[in-house]
Every structure is written in structure tokens, then in C-alpha cells.
Scaffold this active site. Structure first.
Site, short mmCIF file in Angstrom:
data_model
loop_
_atom_site.label_atom_id
_atom_site.label_comp_id
_atom_site.label_asym_id
_atom_site.label_seq_id
_atom_site.Cartn_x
_atom_site.Cartn_y
_atom_site.Cartn_z
N ARG A 21 0.83 -1.21 0.00
CA ARG A 21 0.00 0.00 0.00
C ARG A 21 0.86 1.26 0.00
NH1 ARG A 21 -3.92 -0.32 4.83
NH2 ARG A 21 -2.04 -1.23 5.71
N ASN A 39 -5.91 -2.78 1.55
CA ASN A 39 -5.87 -4.23 1.70
C ASN A 39 -7.30 -4.74 1.81
OD1 ASN A 39 -3.08 -4.37 1.77
ND2 ASN A 39 -2.96 -4.45 3.99
#
Length: 98
Positions: A21, A39
Site C-alpha cells: 500500500r 488491503n
């Protein structure tokens, strides 16, 4: 002049626990893209990229490699998602797990 588009994707493989991320956020900023990344509880990473077509293609190429430690198996486009809205005035966002 490059056309603009929005692309919503699910990234499969070993993509959690490797900084994917944060890496995606950094890469998106380098490419001047808007959107978000998060996620998912199933172990995938979901992202929405908005911007010039050439930059989205470059971002997808980068995502196929991912950060050190990631193993990307495939990138799956998400068609017709109601969650594909992006605020083009906001910076690229890292969202919490869905």
C-alpha cells in the site's frame, strides 16, 4: 494529448505484509494519479487509479513487479464497480482494510 480514465483493480499474490500500500501510494504520486489503495481481508490489494491513460499503464506495469518482497500473481480489473468513484481534487489515498 493522452486520454484520461479510471481503472479499478484487484492485485493477487503475496501483496500484504510487504509494504504494497505505501509503495503504491508513492508510485501513484510519482505518476500524478488520483485514487486510492487498500488491503482486503482475502489477502489481496485493491486499488483505483485515475489519470492519463499512459500513466495508468505505467502504474500497472510497476504493480506487476510491486515492492521488494511482493509476488504479484495477477492483476484483475473490476468492471462496473459502484465503489469506483474518485475525488479528482483529493490526493491519492491509502485506505483501511475492507
Amino acid at each position: 494529448m493522452s486520454s484520461h480514465r479510471t481503472l479499478h483493480v484487484i492485485i493477487h499474490g503475496r501483496v500484504q505484509g510487504v509494504g504494497f500500500r505505501a509503495w503504491t501510494h508513492h508510485q501513484a504520486m510519482l505518476h500524478g494519479l488520483k485514487g486510492w489503495v487498500r488491503n482486503r481481508r482475502d489477502g489481496t490489494v485493491e486499488a483505483l487509479f485515475a489519470g492519463p491513460d499512459t500513466e495508468i499503464e505505467a502504474m500497472l506495469k510497476a504493480c506487476r513487479q510491486g515492492p521488494l518482497g511482493a509476488v504479484v500473481e495477477r492483476i484483475e480489473p473490476v468492471e462496473g464497480s459502484a465503489d469506483a468513484a474518485v475525488d479528482l481534487s483529493a490526493p491519492f489515498d491509502v485506505r483501511g482494510t475492507l
